[in-house]
Design a protein around this motif. Structure first.
Motif, PDB file in Angstrom:
ATOM      1  N   ILE A 158       0.967  -1.060   0.031  1.00  0.00           N
ATOM      2  CA  ILE A 158       0.072  -0.023  -0.028  1.00  0.00           C
ATOM      3  C   ILE A 158       0.811   1.338   0.023  1.00  0.00           C
ATOM      4  N   THR A 159       0.689   2.024  -1.154  1.00  0.00           N
ATOM      5  CA  THR A 159       1.698   3.012  -1.260  1.00  0.00           C
ATOM      6  C   THR A 159       1.016   4.364  -1.095  1.00  0.00           C
ATOM      7  N   PHE A 160      -0.172   4.694  -1.005  1.00  0.00           N
ATOM      8  CA  PHE A 160      -1.133   5.926  -0.733  1.00  0.00           C
ATOM      9  C   PHE A 160      -2.293   5.434  -0.429  1.00  0.00           C
ATOM     10  N   ILE A 161      -2.841   6.465   0.489  1.00  0.00           N
ATOM     11  CA  ILE A 161      -4.139   6.807   1.128  1.00  0.00           C
ATOM     12  C   ILE A 161      -4.974   7.827   0.697  1.00  0.00           C
ATOM     13  N   ASN A 162      -5.893   7.919   0.358  1.00  0.00           N
ATOM     14  CA  ASN A 162      -6.673   9.110  -0.223  1.00  0.00           C
ATOM     15  C   ASN A 162      -7.849   9.356   0.614  1.00  0.00           C
ATOM     16  N   LEU A 163      -7.507  10.728   1.466  1.00  0.00           N
ATOM     17  CA  LEU A 163      -8.577  10.889   2.345  1.00  0.00           C
ATOM     18  C   LEU A 163      -9.657  11.666   1.823  1.00  0.00           C
ATOM     19  N   SER A 164      -9.910  12.049   0.490  1.00  0.00           N
ATOM     20  CA  SER A 164     -11.000  12.289  -0.128  1.00  0.00           C
ATOM     21  C   SER A 164     -11.299  13.716   0.154  1.00  0.00           C
ATOM     22  N   GLY A 165     -12.507  14.144   0.141  1.00  0.00           N
ATOM     23  CA  GLY A 165     -12.982  15.509   0.518  1.00  0.00           C
ATOM     24  C   GLY A 165     -13.881  15.576   1.993  1.00  0.00           C
ATOM     25  N   GLY A 166     -14.541  16.430   2.069  1.00  0.00           N
ATOM     26  CA  GLY A 166     -15.380  16.384   3.362  1.00  0.00           C
ATOM     27  C   GLY A 166     -15.120  17.583   4.177  1.00  0.00           C
ATOM     28  N   VAL A 167     -13.775  18.138   4.038  1.00  0.00           N
ATOM     29  CA  VAL A 167     -13.464  19.352   4.982  1.00  0.00           C
ATOM     30  C   VAL A 167     -14.262  20.658   4.310  1.00  0.00           C
ATOM     31  N   GLY A 168     -15.149  21.006   5.285  1.00  0.00           N
ATOM     32  CA  GLY A 168     -16.287  21.996   4.770  1.00  0.00           C
ATOM     33  C   GLY A 168     -15.759  23.410   4.859  1.00  0.00           C
ATOM     34  N   ILE A 169     -16.633  24.277   4.627  1.00  0.00           N
ATOM     35  CA  ILE A 169     -16.632  25.703   4.619  1.00  0.00           C
ATOM     36  C   ILE A 169     -17.717  26.594   5.526  1.00  0.00           C
ATOM     37  N   PRO A 170     -17.564  27.581   6.119  1.00  0.00           N
ATOM     38  CA  PRO A 170     -18.539  28.301   6.898  1.00  0.00           C
ATOM     39  C   PRO A 170     -19.504  29.073   6.133  1.00  0.00           C
ATOM     40  N   TYR A 171     -20.570  28.398   5.549  1.00  0.00           N
ATOM     41  CA  TYR A 171     -21.521  29.488   4.832  1.00  0.00           C
ATOM     42  C   TYR A 171     -22.209  30.197   5.432  1.00  0.00           C
ATOM     43  N   ARG A 172     -22.279  30.258   6.766  1.00  0.00           N
ATOM     44  CA  ARG A 172     -23.125  31.212   7.775  1.00  0.00           C
ATOM     45  C   ARG A 172     -22.038  32.088   8.355  1.00  0.00           C
TER      46      ARG A 172
END
Length: 418
Positions: free
Chosen positions: A227-241
């Protein structure tokens, strides 16, 4: 309080050349944000961000991000073509799709992209589609159940439901996929997973990382694959309010580093590269939809009609999402008027705001709708024969560049057979 990255005078000058509505993006903001992200993960030598093309499939933005070291996360044939035409190929592309046609796997393979398999059945399907199994391959994991993070620094829970999502493989399936792929010639393996969307928590990414790091250590022991890589993908958000706290990417990167050193390093996996696929976080706050008030209506509620509609920004109509609105030139006035801000579609959900307290809006006022730099223009459509707007880039030197012209009726009619 959210502050636009352009002034009223700037926007009036821009609107004189490019009529509203239009999307405008802040080059300086995007570049600085990409550099903060890269710095937060600089401790991992193999780190790479794969910008989620679906968030903003505009060549000028993809090229800008590529200059800052980002690759492309693609999920369709067209996104692969856009990446190629921007000069982004090879392992600078992560192809993460589901329910994938054979020709899309063939295109990804031709470009040398890293292919991320969403399902166990795709192992054989991929080999039939391209005639071989790539030496470097990734599989998407779905842990099932409900993901909860508990109390965060913001005092609320992060919760999502992976078990109800159509994406990814079970724990047993990903182990089987690795074993079969290895027997078919794969040499390097990666793991990918996505558990929650738009999280406002510095704890989410470290928690996801720990889950994937532990899985990687187990799969290495069980299957013997490299196993040479791990992809944490997305999900880190932004404050819309405006009252919501923003994520601190430096704190997030440090939290992931701790999990890495506590889980992967003792397992003899201290050389694993980390990848991310951040779309909303990368460009969301650095885009505005600019529109003008053109009508007012006084019935059971007070309505302000603008020249943009849900075809320009679908999220409020589709999800009930909040997007902050600034009435340009009235930033310091009292928000003592309650309005629904509406577009002109023949749908009652075509509203950018419902019962929103704003300063008094006069006809001709420019409104900035914030945080449209991701999943804004890209989710546009042509209902009621509405035409997609122009996209503009506010350059670092203060000039403005047209990066996508507005559609014309002839564009709309072009595919019709009369």
């Amino acid at each position: 309080m959210k502050t636009p990255f352009v002034t009223k005078d700037q926007l009036e000058a821009i609107a004189a050349q490019y009529p509203t509505p239009f999307h405008i993006y802040d080059e300086q903001g995007i570049r600085e944000n990409a550099r903060r992200l890269r710095k937060a993960f600089a401790w991992n030598p193999g780190y790479r961000e794969y910008f989620a093309v679906k968030a903003a499939p505009t060549p000028a933005l993809l090229k800008l991000l590529h200059e800052e070291g980002c690759g492309c996360d693609c999920s369709s044939m067209t996104e692969l073509i856009i990446s190629e035409r921007c000069g982004i190929t090879g392992e600078n592309i992560m192809f993460s799709s589901n329910d994938t046609p054979a020709e899309e796997f063939q295109m990804a393979d031709r470009l040398g992209a890293i292919i991320n398999l969403d399902d166990l059945t795709l192992v054989d399907y991929l080999e039939r589609s391209i005639g071989h199994v790539p030496e470097k391959i990734c599989c998407r994991y779905n842990p099932g159940g409900v993901f909860t993070l508990g109390e965060t620094r913001e005092g609320f829970q992060v919760m999502d439901n992976p078990g109800d999502a159509k994406y990814g493989m079970t724990r047993a399936q990903i182990a089987e996929a690795f074993t079969r792929l290895s027997a078919m010639g794969a040499k390097e393996f990666g793991i990918h997973a996505f558990l929650a969307s738009n999280t406002l928590s510095n704890d989410y990414y470290p928690a996801l990382a720990r889950i994937l790091f532990q899985l990687a250590a187990e799969l290495k022991a069980e299957t013997g694959v490299h196993i040479t890589f791990i992809n944490l993908s997305g999900g880190v958000g932004i404050p819309y309010r405006p009252e919501q706290p923003a994520n601190d990417i430096a704190v997030i990167g440090e939290g992931v580093r701790r999990a890495y050193e506590e889980v992967l390093v003792p397992a003899g996996m201290g050389d694993v590269a980390l990848y991310t696929e951040l779309g909303r976080f990368m460009t969301g706050p650095y885009g505005h939809l600019v529109t003008r008030a053109i009508h007012e209506k006084h019935i059971y509620k007070e309505y302000i009609g603008v020249d943009a509609c849900a075809c320009n920004l679908m999220r409020p109509a589709m999800y009930g999402s909040y997007h902050h609105i600034t009435v340009m030139g009235k930033e310091d006035q009292l928000c003592d008027h309650k309005y629904d801000i509406a577009g002109s579609l023949c749908e009652n959900n075509d509203k950018f705001a419902v019962d929103r307290m704003l300063p008094k809006i006069d006809m001709g006022d420019l409104l900035v709708i914030h945080d449209t730099g991701a999943h804004g223009f890209s989710m546009g459509y042509n209902y009621n024969g509405k035409l997609r707007s122009a996209e503009l880039l506010l350059k670092e030197d203060g000039s403005v560049e047209l990066i996508r012209r507005a559609e014309t009726p002839e564009d709309y009619f072009r595919t019709l057979v009369w």
